[in-house]
Design a protein around this motif. Structure first.
Motif, short mmCIF file in Angstrom:
data_model
loop_
_atom_site.label_atom_id
_atom_site.label_comp_id
_atom_site.label_asym_id
_atom_site.label_seq_id
_atom_site.Cartn_x
_atom_site.Cartn_y
_atom_site.Cartn_z
N GLY A 346 0.83 -1.05 0.12
CA GLY A 346 0.09 -0.53 0.17
C GLY A 346 0.77 1.63 0.09
N ARG A 347 0.73 1.50 1.03
CA ARG A 347 1.51 3.31 1.03
C ARG A 347 2.28 3.40 2.24
NH1 ARG A 347 -1.47 7.05 -1.82
NH2 ARG A 347 -4.16 6.85 -2.50
N THR A 348 3.37 4.25 2.19
CA THR A 348 4.23 4.52 2.85
C THR A 348 3.99 5.95 2.98
OG1 THR A 348 6.05 5.84 0.83
CG2 THR A 348 6.38 3.23 1.64
N LYS A 349 4.70 6.48 4.80
CA LYS A 349 4.55 7.22 5.67
C LYS A 349 4.39 8.59 4.61
CE LYS A 349 6.58 9.14 9.33
NZ LYS A 349 7.88 9.10 10.68
N ASP A 350 5.07 8.77 3.44
CA ASP A 350 5.00 9.79 2.54
C ASP A 350 3.67 10.43 1.35
OD1 ASP A 350 5.95 7.61 0.96
OD2 ASP A 350 7.17 9.01 -0.26
N GLY A 351 3.41 8.81 2.17
CA GLY A 351 1.32 8.57 0.74
C GLY A 351 1.77 8.16 -0.41
N GLN A 352 2.67 7.67 -0.67
CA GLN A 352 3.31 7.19 -1.92
C GLN A 352 2.81 5.46 -2.00
OE1 GLN A 352 3.71 9.08 -4.53
NE2 GLN A 352 2.92 10.59 -4.08
N TYR A 353 2.57 5.08 -3.17
CA TYR A 353 2.30 3.84 -3.63
C TYR A 353 4.12 3.04 -4.04
CZ TYR A 353 -2.52 2.91 -3.60
OH TYR A 353 -3.66 3.48 -3.55
N SER A 354 4.86 3.81 -3.12
CA SER A 354 6.14 3.25 -2.98
C SER A 354 6.83 2.07 -3.55
CB SER A 354 6.97 3.31 -2.26
OG SER A 354 6.51 5.05 -1.16
N GLN A 355 6.09 0.31 -2.81
CA GLN A 355 6.35 -0.27 -3.61
C GLN A 355 5.97 -1.02 -4.63
OE1 GLN A 355 9.12 -2.71 -2.89
NE2 GLN A 355 8.04 -4.58 -2.31
N ALA A 356 4.70 -0.58 -5.41
CA ALA A 356 4.45 -1.00 -6.78
C ALA A 356 4.90 0.55 -7.57
CB ALA A 356 2.47 -0.27 -6.26
#
Length: 451
Positions: A346-356
């Protein structure tokens, strides 16, 4: 892990491991009080509880897990341990750890394994967790078909894929051919290329043993020709004259005529992409779309840039699937396990779907989120490896593999797939006929159902 009333932690796991068909699905996990959550943005809030470390159990894929673990530690100051196995070994490793009462915060599943993990009590529903509804609303249809089980959200997306064909453009030009449009034309082209000594083995299949490697190739071609393996009532569709049986006969013929590379019988998705990069075959497929990131990578492929994507014959119907991460019932702390699950799916602390985003940009993996699939991460990010528009057109014609082979929802699918791999490889190598193979698989259904 939360206890059921009157059931000890260790006993419950051992009993569930033995009772695949005992009906202990999601209902057995629901109705339990949740932890107190901090208010605010779900992915950015620090849980009120404390843990000194977390862990996940996954299968290997490059260095993505060391990267996401570092990011989690940098953001929250909590180290993440990992247990990493091969894709095929992962289900057994996970179940062994679970049966041994080991703590498992987050794990991972293919669509072929998830129903089994659910029935054995490993999977914690996510619906009541902060932000879960927002994730659910952004899921693609493919991801939803896997991540929502019995009406409950049970996972967040790892990646999605569709089955495509590849061809080597230089060899196609040398043979003065155009990409095939029918299976008869495919055979004619392969025979011509072999006869003209342009390629000893014109086609490379993904026919290695696995849950979705060899089986997926058969599933896809059967579906493309208009067939399924089981109807909606669960009755097999493998009898005489069935599309699945006739498809297998056709597939066997490619080996009988020595049009198929014998190394195909060892090939998983990645190894087949690397082998195709040697430029010895005209066609590869049908297989996961993201193999292009290897076959068209100059660092890994002598024919980089010359491997093209091709849809399937006829109406172009193909199959697709999504893999997921899930919150394990054996977690040490539900709030923090949910936080880790979001970093993976899902989302990381910054609100981004970083892994995806990283997986789409760096590895050409499709996302289970609509917002990612329609972004320039896909439409621009995939261009170094292939034609994003062409792939997305194929994507639109894909049906979830569970619609073609709905036995994946049954606890006996694993042992039956083991038999499928054995019997089909016997057929492909001429040890038995395609008819005998299908007859054996029909008999095996009753055997595995009896346990």
């Amino acid at each position: 892990m939360r206890e059921q009333p009157g059931v000890s932690h260790g006993l419950r796991r051992r009993d569930l491991l033995k009772a695949t068909t005992a009906g202990l699905g999601l209902g057995a996990l629901g109705g339990l009080p949740g932890p107190a959550w901090a208010a605010g943005t779900p992915w950015a809030d620090r849980p009120a509880s404390k843990v000194d470390r977390l862990n996940f159990v996954v299968w290997t894929y490059g260095d993505i897990y060391s990267k996401i673990s570092r990011k989690f530690n940098d953001d929250w100051g909590i180290p993440v341990d990992s247990t990493i196995s091969s894709f095929n070994d992962h289900p057994t490793k996970l179940m062994t750890m679970y049966a041994g009462n080991e703590t498992i915060d987050v794990s991972q599943s293919s669509p072929f394994s998830l129903p089994n993990f659910i029935s054995q009590g490993l999977v914690e529903p996510l619906d009541d967790l902060p932000g879960a509804k927002e994730y659910l609303a952004d899921l693609t249809e493919s991801a939803r078909q896997v991540a929502v089980y019995d009406g409950k959200l049970v996972g967040l997306p790892y990646f999605s894929t569709v089955w495509v064909w590849n061809y080597y453009s230089d060899m196609m030009e040398k043979a003065k051919l155009e990409p095939f449009k029918t299976y008869d034309e495919f055979m004619e082209q392969c025979r011509k290329v072999k006869k003209d000594k342009i390629a000893e083995y014109p086609v490379a299949w993904v026919a290695g043993v696995g849950l979705e490697q060899l089986p997926g190739t058969w599933y896809q071609m059967t579906w493309n020709r208009g067939g399924v393996f089981f109807d909606k009532a669960g009755n097999h569709q493998l009898g005489p004259g069935s599309i699945a049986r006739e498809t297998l006969k056709w597939w066997v013929q490619t080996f009988t005529e020595q049009l198929a590379d014998p190394e195909s019988l060892k090939a998983q998705f990645t190894t087949s992409a690397k082998a195709f990069g040697a430029g010895k075959n005209l066609y590869r497929g049908p297989n996961h779309h993201y193999g292009l990131n290897i076959a068209n990578d100059p660092a890994q492929s002598p024919i980089a840039g010359k491997v093209k994507v091709l849809g399937s014959p006829g109406d172009g119907r193909t199959i697709g699937d999504s893999h997921v991460y899930f919150l394990c019932t054996a977690n040490r702390d539900k709030a923090w396990a949910w936080k880790l699950l979001q970093y993976l799916g899902g989302r990381t602390k910054d609100g981004q779907y970083s892994q995806a985003i990283n997986l789409a940009r760096d590895a050409m993996l499709g996302s289970g989120y609509k917002s990612v699939m329609t972004s320039n991460v896909i439409t621009e990010g995939w261009k170094p490896w292939g034609d994003p528009q062409k792939i997305l057109e194929i994507w639109d014609k894909a049906t979830y593999v569970g619609e073609i082979c709905n036995s994946i929802y049954k606890p006996w699918h694993f042992p039956w797939t083991d038999r499928l791999n054995i019997e089909v490889q016997k057929a492909l190598t001429g040890q038995i006929t395609a008819d005998k193979c299908c007859d054996n698989l029909i008999a095996a259904i009753k055997e595995v159902q009896r346990g």
